[in-house]
Design an enzyme around this catalytic site. Structure first.
Site, mmCIF file in Angstrom:
data_model
loop_
_atom_site.group_PDB
_atom_site.id
_atom_site.type_symbol
_atom_site.label_atom_id
_atom_site.label_comp_id
_atom_site.label_asym_id
_atom_site.label_seq_id
_atom_site.Cartn_x
_atom_site.Cartn_y
_atom_site.Cartn_z
ATOM 1 N N LYS A 40 95.009 11.223 39.401
ATOM 2 C CA LYS A 40 93.871 11.681 40.203
ATOM 3 C C LYS A 40 92.574 11.534 39.411
ATOM 4 O O LYS A 40 92.588 11.339 38.199
ATOM 5 C CB LYS A 40 94.071 13.141 40.617
ATOM 6 C CG LYS A 40 94.169 14.112 39.441
ATOM 7 C CD LYS A 40 94.429 15.528 39.910
ATOM 8 C CE LYS A 40 94.527 16.483 38.723
ATOM 9 N NZ LYS A 40 94.701 17.879 39.141
ATOM 10 N N ARG A 134 95.095 29.323 44.263
ATOM 11 C CA ARG A 134 94.321 28.291 44.964
ATOM 12 C C ARG A 134 94.969 27.987 46.313
ATOM 13 O O ARG A 134 94.553 28.495 47.346
ATOM 14 C CB ARG A 134 94.219 27.029 44.106
ATOM 15 C CG ARG A 134 93.473 27.229 42.792
ATOM 16 C CD ARG A 134 93.224 25.928 42.057
ATOM 17 N NE ARG A 134 94.442 25.156 41.819
ATOM 18 C CZ ARG A 134 94.511 24.103 41.007
ATOM 19 N NH1 ARG A 134 93.422 23.691 40.367
ATOM 20 N NH2 ARG A 134 95.645 23.454 40.830
ATOM 21 N N TYR A 263 61.960 13.103 27.011
ATOM 22 C CA TYR A 263 61.275 14.026 27.915
ATOM 23 C C TYR A 263 61.015 15.376 27.254
ATOM 24 O O TYR A 263 61.874 15.923 26.553
ATOM 25 C CB TYR A 263 62.113 14.244 29.180
ATOM 26 C CG TYR A 263 62.150 13.044 30.095
ATOM 27 C CD1 TYR A 263 61.017 12.652 30.791
ATOM 28 C CD2 TYR A 263 63.319 12.309 30.262
ATOM 29 C CE1 TYR A 263 61.046 11.552 31.639
ATOM 30 C CE2 TYR A 263 63.361 11.208 31.106
ATOM 31 C CZ TYR A 263 62.217 10.837 31.789
ATOM 32 O OH TYR A 263 62.241 9.746 32.620
ATOM 33 N N MET A 310 68.472 9.839 32.048
ATOM 34 C CA MET A 310 69.400 9.370 33.068
ATOM 35 C C MET A 310 70.170 8.140 32.604
ATOM 36 O O MET A 310 71.387 8.046 32.818
ATOM 37 C CB MET A 310 68.664 9.063 34.374
ATOM 38 C CG MET A 310 69.589 8.626 35.495
ATOM 39 S SD MET A 310 68.731 8.209 37.025
ATOM 40 C CE MET A 310 68.153 9.826 37.538
#
Length: 368
Positions: A40, A134, A263, A310
């Site tokens: 998965k 769950r 940044y 990014m």
């Protein structure tokens, strides 16, 4: 998602490591117990199709996925006759699609079986919530009613029953034993034992081999990663990590005292120093929290400075390097290693998340 084959950032997946982890696990299993490869989430970031092929070559008898789309991707890739189980919830309207593709589905509610429209036999595995909280039925009454429904409907086959342990990756076993006892109570309440009874994930299969039942679901440890740091020294064999993440320096420059990078100008040089820009960022799964973590350059640690962007990341170099020099983010380099566990510890998370975050924009190259 577009894969970035035309930039110098890539993942290497060592197929030999995956095969070795599977073989070592199989060697400690009874011959009657199947190993299902859990692929998965793009095989935990390793690449679902290639990992499935490698696992099958190594002797895996089937596959577990989280969603129906992953199962269909395996069928479309040529795994036509292999056992595939969807562990997560599937919509009722998609049950027929699963049935026609001979994909086994997890059932955890009685009402899900009502008014199904099927053109082929649907194989189902009953999920028992023994303490994970769950998905799953929680009483013997529910189990018997679902068994009766499947018995009375010729298009339903109760192929399996299973549960998932919440604390199998811990050395303290009282909650694990409590879950196992609850599961066994529900299992023995059935009139007929299904073909597949399975409870063991990687942690349970490594530490509790006596509860293998008919199959184990081998996930994180197939990729050479320990289920938890707590049990790392208690494993029965050494796990071989399969994933390495590399990039190259696309720009190298010298900073003067007072120069800032990235940044927010959160990093400012206090002396003359060499830095490099790497073509990888949080859009690839190298999230902003990696700032301050280290990578390897020529075997030497190089810290990530400033904010991760990014698409780009900046590192501080131990000395001047040439543009194009290789950088190891996860993997071995000249006798030193940075592991997914190292990254997980720094990020205050688990190794599963570290590799799953690495998305398909980074190309996978399969070796050995």
């Amino acid at each position: 998602m577009v894969t970035g084959w035309h930039r110098p950032t890539w993942i290497e997946i060592d197929r030999a490591a995956i095969r070795e982890n599977i073989k070592n696990e199989q060697n400690k299993l009874p011959e009657s117990v199947d190993l299902w490869a859990v692929v998965k989430a793009n095989a935990y970031g390793h690449g679902i199709i290639e990992v499935a092929r490698t696992a099958k070559e190594a002797g895996a008898k089937g596959f577990c996925v989280a969603i129906l789309d992953e199962a269909l991707a395996l069928r479309e890739a040529g795994f036509q006759d292999d056992f595939i189980l969807v562990l997560g919830a599937t919509r009722k309207e998609d049950a027929n699609l699963a049935a026609k593709n001979h994909i086994s589905l997890t059932v955890f509610r009685e009402d899900w079986l009502e008014n199904l429209t099927l053109e082929a036999t649907l194989r189902i595995h009953l999920k028992v919530d023994s303490g994970m909280g769950r998905l799953g039925i929680r009483t013997t009454e529910e189990a018997r009613r679902i068994e009766a429904t499947s018995t009375n409907d010729h298009q339903l086959q109760l192929e399996g029953i299973y549960t998932h342990f919440a604390t199998a990756d811990q050395l303290e076993t009282s909650y694990f034993e409590q879950q196992l006892a609850k599961f066994q109570t529900i299992l023995t309440s059935l009139k007929k034992r299904p073909t597949y009874v399975h409870t063991a994930n990687s942690a349970a299969s490594l530490l509790q081999p006596q509860i293998g039942f008919d199959a184990i679901r081998f996930g994180i440890s197939m990729y050479g990663l320990t289920p938890s740091t707590e049990i790392k020294t208690s494993l029965p064999f050494e796990l071989k990590p399969a994933l390495a993440l590399y990039t190259e320096m696309v720009h190298v420059k010298e900073l003067a005292p007072g120069d800032s990078v990235s940044y927010g100008a959160t990093y400012t040089a206090t002396e003359r120093e060499w830095v490099a820009t790497l073509p990888i960022g949080y859009a690839d799964g190298l999230i902003r929290h990696y700032s301050g973590f280290h990578v390897l350059v020529d075997g030497e640690p190089a810290p990530i400075i400033g904010r991760v962007c990014m698409d780009q990341t900046i590192i501080k170099l131990p000395r001047e390097f040439q543009t194009g020099s290789k950088v190891t983010i996860i993997g071995k380099d000249h006798g030193n290693t940075v592991t997914a566990d190292d990254a997980a510890q720094y990020l205050d998370t688990i190794n599963y998340e570290v590799t799953c975050l690495l998305n398909e924009r980074i190309p996978r190259k399969y070796i050995h």
